[in-house]
Design an enzyme around this catalytic site. Structure first.
Site, PDB file in Angstrom:
ATOM      1  N   SER A 145      25.171  44.718  59.140  1.00  0.00           N
ATOM      2  CA  SER A 145      24.854  46.199  59.272  1.00  0.00           C
ATOM      3  C   SER A 145      25.143  46.877  58.061  1.00  0.00           C
ATOM      4  O   SER A 145      26.085  46.492  57.376  1.00  0.00           O
ATOM      5  CB  SER A 145      25.516  46.964  60.498  1.00  0.00           C
ATOM      6  OG  SER A 145      25.395  48.442  60.378  1.00  0.00           O
ATOM      7  N   TYR A 158      31.930  50.784  65.731  1.00  0.00           N
ATOM      8  CA  TYR A 158      30.836  49.804  65.215  1.00  0.00           C
ATOM      9  C   TYR A 158      31.045  49.503  63.565  1.00  0.00           C
ATOM     10  O   TYR A 158      30.757  48.393  63.363  1.00  0.00           O
ATOM     11  CB  TYR A 158      29.589  50.619  65.328  1.00  0.00           C
ATOM     12  CG  TYR A 158      28.302  49.962  65.244  1.00  0.00           C
ATOM     13  CD1 TYR A 158      27.737  50.034  63.832  1.00  0.00           C
ATOM     14  CD2 TYR A 158      27.605  49.040  65.907  1.00  0.00           C
ATOM     15  CE1 TYR A 158      26.370  49.302  63.711  1.00  0.00           C
ATOM     16  CE2 TYR A 158      26.754  48.569  65.719  1.00  0.00           C
ATOM     17  CZ  TYR A 158      25.864  48.654  64.565  1.00  0.00           C
ATOM     18  OH  TYR A 158      24.780  47.939  64.115  1.00  0.00           O
TER      19      TYR A 158
END
Ligand code: NAP
Ligand code: GCO
Length: 260
Positions: A145, A158
């Protein structure tokens, strides 16, 4: 050259691939010649995914499996091996996000994100590596990510997970490269999927913000990830190992457009 990108005769497992990025990547691998196995967290999602794959002529094998459950993942790997074939390509795609200010996030919520986004890729890779070694090699692709490199408000768990996934990718590459296993990551930018739908609401300030931070001046589309995934799954990348391929339209290279 085209042979370098062929996945003919290969078996690919893509986790969490009933829709979104996983579905697009699995479809791309299938269109390059691979036989596709995928899992998702419940029967309804798996059936939905099977119907969608069938619409595009892809004969996928779908399985219900929670990737955080080590016993279930071991059984999944065994079942795929007997029903489809030894897994040559693993894409650790399944993931969750919780957007909560850190001081308001419970430890349980933090652990849940770590469990799915970091521990589960460890569990699934651990389940498939022994058979890859026996077969003479394999490909592992972890879906990282922008948050493998950058932080932002409300995504502490996250970002910690995706940052850890970057280093797990490098460690698998280091530990198993001698067995002809290449482990790399794909770092998508901001992609139009259900996961980012709240951020793309017209009234959400993040929408314009992301476009201003992206040289390509648009949100990514899952289709933008198809080619990079086929590359990292194919013989064309046999000497690429431990690399995170960012598919972000240039976000990580760009300070951002000045406001008018
Ligand atoms: P997503 O909503 O994150 O989809 C993830 C898929 O994984 C869903 O089908 C989800 O099922 C499934 N899943 C969640 N927990 C699971 C578990 N414990 N066991 C099995 N399956 C599970 O959609 P996405 O946006 O396509 O994201 C896919 C991956 O790309 C994720 O790892 C995400 O972090 C990453 N990513 C996304 C973006 C983006 O902008 N969209 C950018 C960079 C990276 P449910 O539907 O039940 O949740
Ligand atoms: C967020 C977004 C991002 C994307 C992706 C960016 O809330 O910031 O959900 O985290 O999902 O990971 O690469």
């Amino acid at each position: 050259m085209s042979g370098m990108f062929s996945l003919s005769g290969k078996v690919a497992l893509v986790t969490g691939a009933s829709y979104g990025i996983g579905f697009t990547i699995a479809s791309a691998l299938a269109n390059a010649g691979a036989r596709i196995a995928f899992n998702d967290i419940n029967r309804e999602l798996v059936d939905k995914g099977l119907a969608e794959y069938a619409k595009t002529g892809i004969d996928a094998s779908g399985y219900v499996c929670d990737v955080t459950d080590e016993a279930a993942v071991g059984a999944l790997a065994d079942r795929i091996e007997s029903e489809v074939g030894v897994i040559d390509i693993l894409v650790n795609n399944a993931g969750i996000i919780k957007r909560i200010p850190m001081t308001e996030m419970s430890a349980a919520e933090f652990r849940q994100v770590i469990d799915v986004d970091l521990t589960a890729p460890f569990i699934v890779a651990k389940a498939v590596i022994p058979s890859m070694i026996k077969k003479g090699g394999g490909k592992i692709i972890n879906i990282c990510s922008m948050m493998s490199e950058l932080g932002r408000e409300t995504v502490s768990a996250y970002a910690a997970a995706k940052g850890g996934l970057k280093m797990l990718t490098r460690n698998i590459a280091s530990e198993y490269g001698e067995f002809n296993i290449q482990c790399n990551g794909i770092g998508p930018g901001y992609i139009e999927t259900p996961q980012t739908a709240p951020l793309r609401a017209p009234e959400h300030p993040f929408n314009k913000f992301i476009i201003s931070k992206t040289p390509a001046a648009r949100w990514g589309r899952t289709a933008d990830l198809a080619g990079p995934a086929v590359f990292l799954a194919s013989p064309a990348s046999d000497f690429v190992n431990g690399h995170i391929l960012y598919v972000d339209g240039g976000i990580l290279a760009y300070i951002g457009k000045q406001p008018n």
